[in-house]
Design a protein around this motif. Structure first.
Motif, PDB file in Angstrom:
ATOM      1  N   SER A 101      38.224  30.869  33.736  1.00 17.35           N
ATOM      2  CA  SER A 101      37.537  30.161  34.815  1.00 17.35           C
ATOM      3  C   SER A 101      36.223  29.570  34.325  1.00 17.35           C
ATOM      4  O   SER A 101      35.509  30.185  33.526  1.00 17.35           O
ATOM      5  CB  SER A 101      37.256  31.118  35.978  1.00 17.35           C
ATOM      6  OG  SER A 101      36.374  30.522  36.907  1.00 17.35           O
ATOM      7  N   LEU A 132      43.416  25.907  37.271  1.00 15.37           N
ATOM      8  CA  LEU A 132      43.882  26.890  38.253  1.00 15.37           C
ATOM      9  C   LEU A 132      42.842  27.972  38.507  1.00 15.37           C
ATOM     10  O   LEU A 132      42.506  28.273  39.661  1.00 15.37           O
ATOM     11  CB  LEU A 132      45.191  27.522  37.778  1.00 15.37           C
ATOM     12  CG  LEU A 132      45.727  28.699  38.595  1.00 15.37           C
ATOM     13  CD1 LEU A 132      46.052  28.276  40.021  1.00 15.37           C
ATOM     14  CD2 LEU A 132      46.957  29.309  37.900  1.00 15.37           C
ATOM     15  N   SER A 133      42.304  28.560  37.460  1.00 13.92           N
ATOM     16  CA  SER A 133      41.334  29.658  37.617  1.00 13.92           C
ATOM     17  C   SER A 133      40.054  29.191  38.294  1.00 13.92           C
ATOM     18  O   SER A 133      39.499  29.886  39.140  1.00 13.92           O
ATOM     19  CB  SER A 133      41.012  30.275  36.253  1.00 13.92           C
ATOM     20  OG  SER A 133      42.144  30.926  35.733  1.00 13.92           O
ATOM     21  N   ARG A 136      40.731  28.445  42.101  1.00 12.52           N
ATOM     22  CA  ARG A 136      40.825  29.677  42.895  1.00 12.52           C
ATOM     23  C   ARG A 136      39.437  30.288  43.128  1.00 12.52           C
ATOM     24  O   ARG A 136      39.104  30.678  44.242  1.00 12.52           O
ATOM     25  CB  ARG A 136      41.727  30.701  42.198  1.00 12.52           C
ATOM     26  CG  ARG A 136      43.166  30.301  42.109  1.00 12.52           C
ATOM     27  CD  ARG A 136      43.820  30.288  43.450  1.00 12.52           C
ATOM     28  NE  ARG A 136      45.264  30.247  43.304  1.00 12.52           N
ATOM     29  CZ  ARG A 136      46.099  30.282  44.297  1.00 12.52           C
ATOM     30  NH1 ARG A 136      45.662  30.364  45.530  1.00 12.52           N
ATOM     31  NH2 ARG A 136      47.386  30.222  44.092  1.00 12.52           N
ATOM     32  N   GLU A 137      38.640  30.372  42.086  1.00  6.73           N
ATOM     33  CA  GLU A 137      37.306  30.962  42.235  1.00  6.73           C
ATOM     34  C   GLU A 137      36.402  30.077  43.074  1.00  6.73           C
ATOM     35  O   GLU A 137      35.633  30.561  43.902  1.00  6.73           O
ATOM     36  CB  GLU A 137      36.689  31.236  40.861  1.00  6.73           C
ATOM     37  CG  GLU A 137      35.453  32.108  40.958  1.00  6.73           C
ATOM     38  CD  GLU A 137      35.034  32.740  39.650  1.00  6.73           C
ATOM     39  OE1 GLU A 137      33.912  33.282  39.624  1.00  6.73           O
ATOM     40  OE2 GLU A 137      35.801  32.708  38.668  1.00  6.73           O
ATOM     41  N   ALA A 139      37.322  28.062  45.451  1.00  8.39           N
ATOM     42  CA  ALA A 139      37.752  28.215  46.847  1.00  8.39           C
ATOM     43  C   ALA A 139      37.187  29.502  47.442  1.00  8.39           C
ATOM     44  O   ALA A 139      36.720  29.514  48.589  1.00  8.39           O
ATOM     45  CB  ALA A 139      39.279  28.203  46.929  1.00  8.39           C
ATOM     46  N   ASP A 140      37.210  30.573  46.674  1.00  9.24           N
ATOM     47  CA  ASP A 140      36.636  31.841  47.150  1.00  9.24           C
ATOM     48  C   ASP A 140      35.133  31.753  47.350  1.00  9.24           C
ATOM     49  O   ASP A 140      34.556  32.510  48.121  1.00  9.24           O
ATOM     50  CB  ASP A 140      36.957  32.974  46.169  1.00  9.24           C
ATOM     51  CG  ASP A 140      38.395  33.456  46.281  1.00  9.24           C
ATOM     52  OD1 ASP A 140      39.060  33.125  47.278  1.00  9.24           O
ATOM     53  OD2 ASP A 140      38.848  34.162  45.362  1.00  9.24           O
ATOM     54  N   VAL A 167      51.028  24.241  44.680  1.00  5.01           N
ATOM     55  CA  VAL A 167      50.022  25.308  44.741  1.00  5.01           C
ATOM     56  C   VAL A 167      48.639  24.769  45.100  1.00  5.01           C
ATOM     57  O   VAL A 167      48.004  25.237  46.046  1.00  5.01           O
ATOM     58  CB  VAL A 167      49.976  26.103  43.415  1.00  5.01           C
ATOM     59  CG1 VAL A 167      48.887  27.167  43.454  1.00  5.01           C
ATOM     60  CG2 VAL A 167      51.340  26.738  43.131  1.00  5.01           C
ATOM     61  N   PHE A 168      48.159  23.785  44.369  1.00  2.00           N
ATOM     62  CA  PHE A 168      46.802  23.282  44.571  1.00  2.00           C
ATOM     63  C   PHE A 168      46.545  22.730  45.966  1.00  2.00           C
ATOM     64  O   PHE A 168      45.456  22.929  46.506  1.00  2.00           O
ATOM     65  CB  PHE A 168      46.438  22.238  43.521  1.00  2.00           C
ATOM     66  CG  PHE A 168      46.277  22.780  42.123  1.00  2.00           C
ATOM     67  CD1 PHE A 168      46.320  24.140  41.846  1.00  2.00           C
ATOM     68  CD2 PHE A 168      46.066  21.919  41.061  1.00  2.00           C
ATOM     69  CE1 PHE A 168      46.176  24.633  40.553  1.00  2.00           C
ATOM     70  CE2 PHE A 168      45.907  22.391  39.768  1.00  2.00           C
ATOM     71  CZ  PHE A 168      45.965  23.747  39.519  1.00  2.00           C
ATOM     72  N   GLN A 171      44.581  24.669  48.672  1.00  2.00           N
ATOM     73  CA  GLN A 171      43.143  24.923  48.611  1.00  2.00           C
ATOM     74  C   GLN A 171      42.317  23.708  48.204  1.00  2.00           C
ATOM     75  O   GLN A 171      41.089  23.791  48.168  1.00  2.00           O
ATOM     76  CB  GLN A 171      42.856  26.074  47.619  1.00  2.00           C
ATOM     77  CG  GLN A 171      43.401  27.404  48.105  1.00  2.00           C
ATOM     78  CD  GLN A 171      43.129  28.517  47.119  1.00  2.00           C
ATOM     79  OE1 GLN A 171      43.612  28.494  45.995  1.00  2.00           O
ATOM     80  NE2 GLN A 171      42.345  29.485  47.549  1.00  2.00           N
TER      81      GLN A 171
END
Length: 193
Positions: A101, A132-133, A136-137, A139-140, A167-168, A171
Protein backbone atom coordinates in the motif's frame (compact mmCIF):
# COMPACT_ATOMS: atom_id res chain seq x y z
CA UNK A 1 -15.60 21.01 -3.85
CA UNK A 2 -13.22 18.09 -3.81
CA UNK A 3 -9.49 18.67 -3.57
CA UNK A 4 -7.84 15.91 -5.62
CA UNK A 5 -4.31 14.59 -6.00
CA UNK A 6 -2.97 12.21 -8.63
CA UNK A 7 -0.98 9.30 -7.21
CA UNK A 8 1.59 7.84 -9.60
CA UNK A 9 2.45 4.58 -7.88
CA UNK A 10 5.39 2.24 -8.37
CA UNK A 11 6.26 3.79 -11.71
CA UNK A 12 9.91 3.11 -10.92
CA UNK A 13 12.66 1.66 -13.06
CA UNK A 14 12.67 -1.86 -11.60
CA UNK A 15 8.91 -2.26 -12.05
CA UNK A 16 8.26 -0.34 -15.27
CA UNK A 17 11.00 -2.38 -16.96
CA UNK A 18 8.71 -5.43 -16.73
CA UNK A 19 5.92 -3.52 -18.52
CA UNK A 20 7.89 -1.77 -21.29
CA UNK A 21 5.78 -3.50 -23.94
CA UNK A 22 2.61 -1.95 -22.52
CA UNK A 23 3.10 1.32 -24.40
CA UNK A 24 -0.58 2.29 -24.12
CA UNK A 25 -0.48 2.13 -20.32
CA UNK A 26 2.76 4.09 -20.10
CA UNK A 27 1.32 6.78 -22.39
CA UNK A 28 -1.89 6.87 -20.34
CA UNK A 29 0.12 7.52 -17.16
CA UNK A 30 2.08 10.27 -18.93
CA UNK A 31 -1.16 11.81 -20.19
CA UNK A 32 -2.70 11.74 -16.70
CA UNK A 33 0.36 13.44 -15.21
CA UNK A 34 0.25 16.14 -17.88
CA UNK A 35 -3.48 16.71 -17.35
CA UNK A 36 -3.06 16.94 -13.59
CA UNK A 37 -0.34 19.53 -13.99
CA UNK A 38 -2.43 21.48 -16.51
CA UNK A 39 -5.33 21.58 -14.03
CA UNK A 40 -3.19 22.42 -10.96
CA UNK A 41 -3.86 19.03 -9.39
CA UNK A 42 -0.97 17.95 -7.17
CA UNK A 43 1.00 14.97 -8.49
CA UNK A 44 2.48 12.68 -5.86
CA UNK A 45 4.88 9.91 -6.79
CA UNK A 46 5.02 6.75 -4.68
CA UNK A 47 7.81 4.19 -4.85
CA UNK A 48 8.84 1.11 -2.92
CA UNK A 49 12.37 0.99 -1.56
CA UNK A 50 14.29 -0.10 1.50
CA UNK A 51 17.09 1.25 3.67
CA UNK A 52 20.60 -0.20 3.46
CA UNK A 53 20.65 -3.43 5.43
CA UNK A 54 16.87 -3.90 4.89
CA UNK A 55 15.74 -3.22 8.48
CA UNK A 56 12.15 -2.85 7.20
CA UNK A 57 12.03 -6.38 5.72
CA UNK A 58 10.63 -9.17 7.88
CA UNK A 59 11.59 -12.76 7.06
CA UNK A 60 7.88 -13.58 7.50
CA UNK A 61 6.85 -11.25 4.66
CA UNK A 62 6.41 -13.45 1.58
CA UNK A 63 6.34 -10.50 -0.79
CA UNK A 64 9.53 -8.79 0.32
CA UNK A 65 11.70 -11.30 2.20
CA UNK A 66 13.37 -12.38 -1.07
CA UNK A 67 14.49 -8.78 -1.74
CA UNK A 68 16.99 -8.96 1.11
CA UNK A 69 18.46 -12.18 -0.28
CA UNK A 70 18.69 -10.87 -3.86
CA UNK A 71 19.93 -7.40 -2.98
CA UNK A 72 18.99 -4.14 -4.66
CA UNK A 73 15.76 -2.23 -4.13
CA UNK A 74 17.38 0.17 -1.65
CA UNK A 75 16.26 3.79 -1.82
CA UNK A 76 19.52 4.67 -3.63
CA UNK A 77 19.27 1.81 -6.15
CA UNK A 78 18.49 2.56 -9.81
CA UNK A 79 15.50 0.19 -9.65
CA UNK A 80 13.71 2.39 -7.09
CA UNK A 81 14.06 5.68 -8.96
CA UNK A 82 11.02 7.12 -10.74
CA UNK A 83 10.96 6.08 -14.40
CA UNK A 84 12.12 8.68 -16.92
CA UNK A 85 8.73 8.68 -18.68
CA UNK A 86 7.09 10.40 -15.70
CA UNK A 87 9.83 12.32 -13.93
CA UNK A 88 8.68 14.48 -10.99
CA UNK A 89 8.93 18.21 -11.40
CA UNK A 90 10.24 20.55 -8.72
CA UNK A 91 7.99 20.52 -5.67
CA UNK A 92 6.27 17.23 -6.52
CA UNK A 93 6.75 14.83 -3.62
CA UNK A 94 8.26 11.38 -4.01
CA UNK A 95 7.01 9.23 -1.16
CA UNK A 96 8.82 6.00 -0.26
CA UNK A 97 6.77 3.09 1.08
CA UNK A 98 7.94 -0.15 2.63
CA UNK A 99 5.05 -2.44 1.78
CA UNK A 100 2.41 -2.80 -0.96
CA UNK A 101 0.00 0.00 0.00
CA UNK A 102 1.13 3.55 -0.73
CA UNK A 103 0.29 4.35 2.90
CA UNK A 104 2.39 1.56 4.47
CA UNK A 105 5.27 3.09 6.40
CA UNK A 106 5.27 6.20 4.22
CA UNK A 107 4.57 9.88 4.78
CA UNK A 108 1.74 9.82 2.22
CA UNK A 109 -1.08 10.50 4.65
CA UNK A 110 0.82 13.40 6.23
CA UNK A 111 1.43 14.91 2.77
CA UNK A 112 -2.25 14.47 1.81
CA UNK A 113 -3.54 15.98 5.04
CA UNK A 114 -1.13 18.93 4.87
CA UNK A 115 -2.46 19.72 1.38
CA UNK A 116 -6.06 19.08 2.53
CA UNK A 117 -6.48 16.43 -0.18
CA UNK A 118 -9.75 14.50 0.06
CA UNK A 119 -9.85 12.78 -3.36
CA UNK A 120 -7.26 10.38 -4.73
CA UNK A 121 -6.82 9.56 -8.42
CA UNK A 122 -4.92 6.27 -8.66
CA UNK A 123 -2.52 5.14 -11.39
CA UNK A 124 0.27 2.60 -11.31
CA UNK A 125 1.69 -0.87 -11.42
CA UNK A 126 0.38 -3.34 -10.41
CA UNK A 127 -3.39 -3.27 -10.38
CA UNK A 128 -3.45 -6.27 -8.00
CA UNK A 129 -0.68 -4.79 -5.86
CA UNK A 130 -0.26 -1.11 -5.04
CA UNK A 131 -3.50 0.01 -6.71
CA UNK A 132 -5.69 -2.54 -4.90
CA UNK A 133 -3.98 -2.10 -1.51
CA UNK A 134 -3.98 1.69 -1.71
CA UNK A 135 -7.61 1.80 -2.84
CA UNK A 136 -8.73 -0.36 0.07
CA UNK A 137 -6.78 1.64 2.66
CA UNK A 138 -7.83 4.98 1.16
CA UNK A 139 -11.48 3.90 1.29
CA UNK A 140 -11.07 2.96 4.96
CA UNK A 141 -9.59 6.43 5.54
CA UNK A 142 -12.67 8.02 3.88
CA UNK A 143 -10.96 9.44 0.80
CA UNK A 144 -13.01 9.75 -2.37
CA UNK A 145 -11.27 7.60 -4.99
CA UNK A 146 -10.98 7.46 -8.74
CA UNK A 147 -9.04 4.78 -10.61
CA UNK A 148 -7.76 5.51 -14.10
CA UNK A 149 -8.25 2.08 -15.63
CA UNK A 150 -5.93 2.46 -18.61
CA UNK A 151 -3.19 4.02 -16.45
CA UNK A 152 -2.90 0.83 -14.40
CA UNK A 153 -1.40 -2.51 -15.40
CA UNK A 154 -0.95 -5.99 -14.03
CA UNK A 155 1.09 -8.99 -15.12
CA UNK A 156 -2.18 -10.94 -15.23
CA UNK A 157 -4.63 -9.33 -17.67
CA UNK A 158 -7.59 -11.28 -16.27
CA UNK A 159 -6.87 -10.13 -12.71
CA UNK A 160 -6.65 -6.55 -13.99
CA UNK A 161 -10.00 -6.93 -15.78
CA UNK A 162 -11.79 -8.38 -12.75
CA UNK A 163 -10.45 -5.70 -10.40
CA UNK A 164 -11.25 -2.83 -12.77
CA UNK A 165 -14.71 -4.08 -13.74
CA UNK A 166 -15.98 -5.87 -10.64
CA UNK A 167 -14.01 -5.03 -7.50
CA UNK A 168 -12.91 -1.39 -7.73
CA UNK A 169 -16.34 0.08 -8.63
CA UNK A 170 -17.56 -0.88 -5.15
CA UNK A 171 -15.28 1.72 -3.59
CA UNK A 172 -14.14 4.00 -6.41
CA UNK A 173 -15.17 5.64 -9.64
CA UNK A 174 -13.38 3.81 -12.44
CA UNK A 175 -12.77 5.72 -15.65
CA UNK A 176 -10.26 6.03 -18.44
CA UNK A 177 -7.73 8.84 -18.59
CA UNK A 178 -9.68 10.47 -21.43
CA UNK A 179 -12.95 10.30 -19.46
CA UNK A 180 -11.19 11.82 -16.45
CA UNK A 181 -9.73 14.63 -18.57
CA UNK A 182 -13.15 15.28 -20.14
CA UNK A 183 -14.58 15.63 -16.61
CA UNK A 184 -11.80 18.05 -15.68
CA UNK A 185 -12.42 20.14 -18.79
CA UNK A 186 -16.17 20.28 -18.16
CA UNK A 187 -15.54 21.64 -14.65
CA UNK A 188 -13.12 24.29 -15.77
CA UNK A 189 -14.67 27.72 -15.29
CA UNK A 190 -15.15 29.67 -18.50
CA UNK A 191 -12.92 32.71 -18.88
CA UNK A 192 -14.70 36.02 -18.44
CA UNK A 193 -13.57 39.27 -19.99
Amino acid sequence: MNKPALLVMDMQNGIVSRFQDNVDMLQAVQKSVGAARDHDIPVIFVRVGFSEGYPEVSPRNKAFSHVQQLGGMTVADHATQIHESVQPEAGEPVVTKYRVSAFAGSTLEVVLRSKQIDTLILTGIATSGVVLSTLREAADKDFAIQVLSDACADADAEVHRVLINKVFPRQADVLTVDEWIDNLESRREPLTN
